[in-house]
Every structure is written in C-alpha cells, then in structure tokens.
Enzyme design. Structure first.
Site, short mmCIF file in Angstrom:
data_model
loop_
_atom_site.label_atom_id
_atom_site.label_comp_id
_atom_site.label_asym_id
_atom_site.label_seq_id
_atom_site.Cartn_x
_atom_site.Cartn_y
_atom_site.Cartn_z
N GLY A 241 0.82 -1.21 0.00
CA GLY A 241 0.00 0.00 0.00
C GLY A 241 0.85 1.25 0.00
O GLY A 241 2.00 1.24 -0.44
N GLU A 265 5.48 -3.37 1.12
CA GLU A 265 5.80 -2.87 -0.22
C GLU A 265 5.06 -1.56 -0.39
O GLU A 265 3.84 -1.49 -0.24
CB GLU A 265 5.35 -3.87 -1.29
CG GLU A 265 5.73 -3.42 -2.69
CD GLU A 265 4.80 -3.95 -3.75
OE1 GLU A 265 4.37 -3.15 -4.61
OE2 GLU A 265 4.49 -5.15 -3.71
N CYS A 305 2.13 -1.18 -9.01
CA CYS A 305 3.31 -0.78 -8.25
C CYS A 305 4.55 -0.71 -9.12
O CYS A 305 5.55 -0.10 -8.72
CB CYS A 305 3.53 -1.75 -7.09
SG CYS A 305 3.39 -3.48 -7.53
#
Length: 543
Positions: A241, A265, A305
């Site tokens: 997040g 992460e 991401c």
C-alpha cells in the site's frame, strides 16, 4: 455463494459491533450491497488468539497435508467461477480480462508454494554430526532448521483485489511457511475479499485444520490495522500500500514490547533509462518504443506498483522524435476507471503538482474516460538538471502519469540514478552499441532497485523462483526480501538450532533417516533426499 457482510473469525461469520461499510462501484460511485459490519478493537483478540492456538498444529503439518491444503484453496477459488470476476469488477472497475489473469495468478501462486512445501528446501535443514574424538575439543551434535514465526497479519492491497489480497502472495507465502494468517480486508473490495475468504475457510474445514489458521476481518483501516499490528499474538506483518500507511505500521511494530518485522511494499517510480542506440531506428520503430512506454504507464490506469513514473531519454534529434511520439501516443489514450474516488482524487492532485512544478512541460495529455473517476492520462517533460534539484519530481503519482527527463551524457544518468530513492525496478532500453555506456550504470542501480530489466517494461511480474519484487526503502521496508516468488516464504521463518537432542525429541525434518525426505546439508555438504534414502536403505540391508 452468499455474501454475509461479516468477518470470518476462526472460520466462522462474526458480526462486527462497529459501523457498517459498503463497497462502491467506481465507474458510477453507486453503493454495493451487502453492507459489511466492522469489528471493534475489542473483538479483534478473538481472531488473534485463535491464530495463536492454531500455530502448534499448523506449523508442524507434514508436507503432503500442507501442500494439499494450499492446492485446495486454489481449487476452491477457481470453483467460485464468474461470480468472483463479476463482483471484483463491480468493486474495482478493473476489466474482466485483467481480473481473470489475476485469478489465475492467485491460484498459480498457491500451487507454486505447494510445490515448495513438498520439496522442503525452505526448511533449511543442516546437520553437523557429533565429533566426539575431535581435538582439541569434541563437537556436539548440532542440527538446524527454519521454523514459522507465528501468526501473521496480512493487509489487502487496493490495486490487486485477488493476487495481493485475501489469498494473494503474502497470505500464500505465510500459510506455506506454516504461519496462521489474520487477514485485514481492504474496504474498497469487501465482497471480493469475502468470496475468497470463504474458499480458504472451506479448505481449512475439509482438511480438518484448527479453525484459527485463517481469519478475515473487516474494520476501520487505521484503528483496526494498528490494533492488529500491536496485538502480542501477531509475529509478523505483510503489507502492500501507500508509504504513509506502511510507515505507520512499521512504527507501531517497532514500538511494541516485542518488536516484530513488517514486510511492507510501498512507493516506487520504476525509472526507465533509454540509451541512444535504442533510438537509432526509423520513425516507426521510435513510435513503437513510445507506444510501449505509454502502454506501461496507462495499463490498469497506472495503478500498478511497477508502473514507470520516470523515463530518461537523451537530448538531441532522436530524443526529440521520441518525446514527440510519446506525446502523440498518450494523446490517443482515454482515462480508465480508477479503483476508488479517493484514489482518483489523489492521482489528480499528484499530477497537478507535477505539471505545475517549475520548468516542467506537458508532453501529452489524453482524454477523460467515459466513466466517473477516469482522469486523463498525462506525460510531462523536464531536464535532468531540474529533476536532480527538485524533490517534487521524485514523488510517486499513483495513476496514469509519468515524467520524461532529458539527459545529455551517461555521467548525468549516473548522477541522477544515484539520487533516486529505493525502487522496485529499473529498466534499460538499449542496443549492443550501448553496452559500454550502460555498464557503469548497472552497479549504481544494484544499490537502488530489486530488479533490473533490459529491453522490457517493468509492469509484468513473473511469479517464479528467481523473481525479486522488492527493493531498498521506501520501495519496501526490508531490502533483503521479496513479496513475489518462492523466496517470499523466507520472510516468515527463523532459524532454530538443536544441540544434542535425542531422536525422540527432534522435529521430524532433523531426525536420522530423513522421514520427510528433504534435501539436507550434512556436515557442510548438500545431500539430496534420494541419495540419503539410498544410503539408509543400503545400511539397513547390510545390518
């Protein structure tokens, strides 16, 4: 399957005593039923204490039962069928093909970890046999293995409702390590979380495991999440997040009487470095490269991401042609529905800050999407000197926005790369003639990223044995780890040595005869299970 709108604590539906939350369709902002009752902090201990009670039996499962359990979860998820894809699409706005691929990845991860459990190398068995006649001092019999840490708190990711959520990579690797999981569902896709949670519960019951092996909880994100990390029964945390939320969890974990690891992460810009040789082709080839870059930026509305937030391109005529091609490519794109109204708003604020920074121009702007929360993709441009001096240009924009940075020589690239924060990836677009130019950049990037890519784009993350999905802070909270691939299991293990224990007290993986048929390192030499079995059988025959 019926959605109950409740948490699943120790595999049983439990109504929360707090407020009620709903998922929303981000394409229309319409409320979705059912409402989900949120747990209070006082109810949380039921889940964590059940996880602690499940640990002794779950952490010592034999490999075949353990692997079969993981495979059953995968089968149960697949058996939900299109109901799962439909619900996930309603709650996230993600297209069907993307969600089908994510479901396949989720099931594939579970099956991959089942194979890891059967093979057993992750247990790290080492045996140093006793040397009673060694001079000047004898050596004791010392044996080592990796054991599960204990109950793990896992937080669902907003951008991956399947592959990084209820049964995603963190949950799969924790369960594979032998750790019970208390999963904090993401409130943006509660129905998807419950459907997958029911699939896990079914596997727990069918294998006769302790019900505390898995709990799915709904609650206010900040308060219940902090309480979960602070709970003394929890021994590790898996999180995907935002940087602010990840750091908040890290602080809570570090402040406990017993600090625990948080594997978070968080943010990443995933820089792409385009070398001159990649732009020596004709206009069509340059257009292809530009289109590939824009596709990587805009795929899944930039909510990956690994989306490339930075691209370094050379100055000069070839670089000008590439920048123009990028502008044309992004102008032909329309916005895609983002996961939530809040995420779309944050993306717009970030893009506005980027576009209004000094000496930053707009290379290309797409069109707004046809649905709500679908802002236009945008690519901006600036110089390497401006990038180096302006911290605003180093901030992640989570969404379809990116920055093209123009450089004049390799020294500027090396200087810019050395000033980057930790990242998940770095990509190099180059030709063989560029290898001497790229060589001094590679060792710089090794200190900055977890994965270096040549002539590819970072948005595809293969789930396998060699993958690293991690990197130096703030990409992840622990640069030594990966959240994707089989090495992710190592996050939830720790070594224990056993000195001079009789066979009757040794755990099965360490006993003579190798009853679990594991590869083991004996007196420093790796012994394959098959060879060790053959030696044992020969000794028994000779006896």
């Amino acid at each position: 399957m019926t959605l109950n709108g409740h948490s699943l604590i120790a595999c049983q539906p439990v109504a929360g005593n707090g407020k009620t939350a709903h998922g929303y369709n981000p394409a229309t902002n319409e409320l979705l039923e059912p409402g989900y009752s949120l747990l209070t902090e006082g109810q949380l201990a039921t889940a964590t204490s059940a996880a602690a009670a499940a640990y002794p039996s779950f952490s010592t499962l034999d490999p075949e039962t353990h692997a079969g359990f993981l495979e059953a979860i995968a089968e149960n998820i697949e058996a939900i069928g299109e109901e799962l894809i439909t619900r996930a699409g309603l709650e996230t706005g993600l297209p069907t093909a993307r969600l089908q691929g994510e479901r396949a990845r989720t099931a594939g991860q579970l099956r991959l970890f089942a194979a890891v459990v059967r093979q057993g190398d992750f247990r790290g068995v080492r045996v140093d046999p006793a040397l009673p006649d060694r001079a000047p001092l004898p050596r004791a019999d010392i044996r080592q293995r990796q054991i599960p840490l204990g109950p793990v708190a896992v937080f669902g990711a907003s951008n991956f409702p399947l592959a990084f959520s209820t049964a995603g990579g963190d949950t799969a690797s924790a369960l594979a390590a032998g750790c019970p999981v208390v999963f904090k569902a993401h409130n943006a896709h509660p129905g998807t979380g419950e459907l997958v949670g029911q699939a896990i519960v079914k596997a727990v019951k069918n294998f006769g495991l302790h019900p505390g092996v898995f709990s799915l909880i709904y609650g206010p994100g900040s308060s219940i999440g902090q309480a979960l990390v602070a709970d003394p029964a929890i021994k590790a945390v898996g999180f995907t997040g935002s940087q602010s939320a990840g750091i908040a969890l890290m602080r809570t974990a570090a402040a406990r009487p017993e600090p625990i690891p948080v594997y978070a992460e968080m943010s990443s810009l995933n820089p792409v470095f385009v070398f001159p040789g990649a732009l020596t082709g004709n206009a069509e080839e340059i257009d292809v490269l530009a289109s590939q870059y824009v596709a990587a930026v805009t795929g899944s509305s930039g909510q990956l991401c690994t989306s490339p937030g930075l691209l370094f391109a050379p100055t000069g005529a070839a670089g000008d042609k590439f920048a123009a091609a990028v502008g044309r490519a992004v102008a032909a794109c329309a916005g895609q529905t983002m996961l939530t109204a809040g995420i779309a708003g944050s993306r717009n604020s970030g893009a506005e800050a980027l576009g209004s920074a000094d000496n930053v121009s707009v290379l290309g702007l797409g069109a707004e999407g046809a649905t709500e929360n679908a802002p236009p993709p945008a690519i901006f441009g600036t110089s390497v000197a401006e990038f180096v001096s302006n911290p605003v240009l180093h901030a992640e924009v989570f969404g379809a926005a990116s920055l093209v940075i123009r450089y004049s020589d390799t020294n500027e690239l090396i200087d810019a790369a050395s000033r980057l924060e930790g990242q998940l990836t770095a990509s190099l677009q180059l030709a063989p003639a560029d290898y001497p130019l790229a060589a001094p950049l590679v060792p710089v990037l090794e200190q900055k990223v977890g994965r270096i890519i040549v002539n590819g784009w970072p948005t595809g993350v293969e789930v396998g044995h060699a993958m690293v999905h991690g990197g130096p802070f703030p990409a992840t909270s622990d640069t030594r780890t990966t959240s994707v691939g089989t090495l992710a299991i190592n996050r939830f293990l720790r070594p224990v040595a056993y000195q001079n224990l009789p066979q009757e007290l040794l755990p099965a993986p360490l006993r003579d005869g190798n009853p679990w048929r594991l590869n083991r390192r004996v007196d420093g030499v790796v012994e394959a299970a098959a060879a060790e079995e053959a030696a044992t059988e020969k000794a028994e025959v000779n006896a």
